[in-house]
Design an enzyme around this catalytic site. Structure first.
Site, PDB file in Angstrom:
ATOM      1  N   GLY A  13       0.874  -1.060   0.083  1.00 23.77           N
ATOM      2  CA  GLY A  13       0.044   0.166   0.005  1.00 23.77           C
ATOM      3  C   GLY A  13       0.823   1.221  -0.066  1.00 23.77           C
ATOM      4  N   ASN A  35      -2.305  -8.550   0.944  1.00 25.28           N
ATOM      5  CA  ASN A  35      -3.120  -9.592  -0.066  1.00 25.28           C
ATOM      6  C   ASN A  35      -3.603  -8.878  -1.457  1.00 25.28           C
ATOM      7  OD1 ASN A  35      -5.184  -7.778   0.614  1.00 25.28           O
ATOM      8  ND2 ASN A  35      -6.591  -9.046   1.562  1.00 25.28           N
ATOM      9  N   ASP A  59      -3.519 -12.750   3.454  1.00 31.84           N
ATOM     10  CA  ASP A  59      -4.714 -11.925   4.044  1.00 31.84           C
ATOM     11  C   ASP A  59      -4.421 -12.180   5.286  1.00 31.84           C
ATOM     12  OD1 ASP A  59      -7.119 -10.748   5.135  1.00 31.84           O
ATOM     13  OD2 ASP A  59      -8.522 -12.098   3.982  1.00 31.84           O
ATOM     14  N   ALA A 117      -1.720   0.753  13.054  1.00 34.25           N
ATOM     15  CA  ALA A 117      -1.866   1.986  12.120  1.00 34.25           C
ATOM     16  C   ALA A 117      -3.179   2.483  12.773  1.00 34.25           C
ATOM     17  CB  ALA A 117      -1.678   1.991  10.906  1.00 34.25           C
ATOM     18  N   TYR A 148     -15.091   1.627   8.895  1.00 38.64           N
ATOM     19  CA  TYR A 148     -13.702   1.651   9.223  1.00 38.64           C
ATOM     20  C   TYR A 148     -13.501   2.218  10.643  1.00 38.64           C
ATOM     21  CZ  TYR A 148      -9.175   3.838   7.957  1.00 38.64           C
ATOM     22  OH  TYR A 148      -7.729   4.274   7.911  1.00 38.64           O
ATOM     23  N   LYS A 152     -11.192   0.531  13.466  1.00 37.01           N
ATOM     24  CA  LYS A 152      -9.913   1.080  13.995  1.00 37.01           C
ATOM     25  C   LYS A 152     -10.081   1.432  15.549  1.00 37.01           C
ATOM     26  CE  LYS A 152      -7.264   1.191  10.432  1.00 37.01           C
ATOM     27  NZ  LYS A 152      -5.886   0.571  10.440  1.00 37.01           N
TER      28      LYS A 152
END
Ligand code: UDP
Length: 324
Positions: A13, A35, A59, A117, A148, A152
């Site tokens: 990424g 992945n 994954d 993160a 999301y 997180k």
């Protein structure tokens, strides 16, 4: 003496690939794991020539097996743009929860230090401004961003639990908006959207009236902050970002000036739960890590624009999202 060994998840990424670069440069043996759902192998292809670099396609929501010792784990596997987590909400929830659990289990097993993160999204649409680490946030769990934001927030909770109950050495970085080379042109984020539109001769799409604010950090500054946090002994969350706040409309004007496009800004509906303001309070990072951003927006945008200009015409016209 053997090199220290680090596992970086989400290695292909935007941020993961820059972290791989940094730790190769620091003399580590790096295992990059991804992945490739939102990551791109092109971001790390240049590292394949190093014997210190190894890539594993996997994954992390499924059991992670790594042979041999590990000193550090950086958990950066997750879709991270609104357009991605709207298209793959279940995977987003799974990677933040199950994926983090697997990484923490691996850290415990290997006696490795782990940094996860997290994100400014844990603050939601904040009612406190700028956001410091004491603020608990204003998140809509069932809105489109909930998959999301809540993943997180769960990630932070389980990371602290492993720290407290299993004595795992953990670090949590709350990352604010970051930009730079290797952002995906079609990830829907405002910077690649605006620069892509300018390069293709399209109008710039401003969502809402453009009065919402963001504070953009250049990627090299962010990586330095993460490196310092990993090396610190501080287990509670730390904001890393650039406090230089700007409205999205002003940002559009800067991109128009930078690219010299003749196009204008056009206004579209504001997405649901789009935060109205965002600015990191980095007092803690300054004190704890002696860190603050060094690259101003003019410099960072120029480097990023040069990167996007260097992409092939077909990459540039590939506006369709890969999950569309
Ligand atoms: N945005 C915009 N036009 C675009 C893409 C995004 O005006 O083509 C806005 C978006 O509504 C948000 C801001 O830019 O207010 C930053 O969006 P981004 O998706 O980059 O990040 P996030 O909302 O997660 O901070």
């Amino acid at each position: 003496m053997t090199n220290k060994r680090i596992l970086i998840t989400g290695a292909a990424g935007f941020l993961g690939s820059h972290l791989c670069d940094r730790f190769i440069k620091e003399g580590y043996d790096v295992i990059g794991m991804d992945n490739l759902i939102t990551g791109d192998i092109k971001n790390i292809e240049h590292l394949f020539k190093y014997k210190e670099f190894e890539f594993v396609e996997h994954d992390v929501s499924k059991f992670i097996h790594v042979q041999g010792e590990l000193d550090y784990i950086l958990n950066f596997a997750s879709p991270a743009s609104p357009i991605d987590y709207l298209k793959i909400p279940i995977q987003t929830l799974k990677v933040g929860s199950l994926g983090t659990h697997n990484c923490l289990g691996l850290a415990k097993e290997k006696k490795a230090r782990i940094l996860v993160a997290s994100t400014s999204e844990v603050y939601g649409d904040p009612t406190v401004h700028p956001q410091n680490e004491e603020y608990w946030g204003n998140v809509n769990p069932v809105g489109p961003r909930g998959v999301y934001d809540e993943a997180k927030r769960f990630q932070e909770a389980i990371t602290m639990a492993y720290h407290t109950y299993h004595k795992v050495e953990t670090r949590i970085v709350r990352i604010f908006n970051t930009y730079g080379p290797r952002m995906r042109l079609n990830d829907g984020r405002v910077l690649p959207a605006f620069i892509g539109q300018a390069l293709r001769g399209e109008d710039l799409t401003v969502f809402g009236d453009g009065s919402q604010t963001r504070s953009f950090c250049y990627v090299d500054d962010l990586i330095e902050g993460i490196y310092r946090l990993l090396m610190s002994d501080y287990a509670s969350p730390v904001n890393i970002g650039n406090p230089d706040e700007i409205t999205i409309k002003q940002f559009g004007e800067e991109i128009i000036k930078l690219t010299g496009t003749k196009q204008k800004m056009v206004y579209k509906d504001l997405p649901t739960d789009d935060p109205k303001q965002r600015q990191p309070d980095i007092t803690l990072a300054r004190k704890l890590l002696g860190w603050e951003p060094k690259v101003n927006r003019a410099e960072g945008l120029k480097i990023t624009y040069d990167y996007f200009k260097s992409l092939s015409p077909e990459e540039l016209t590939k506006t369709a999202h890969r999950f569309a």
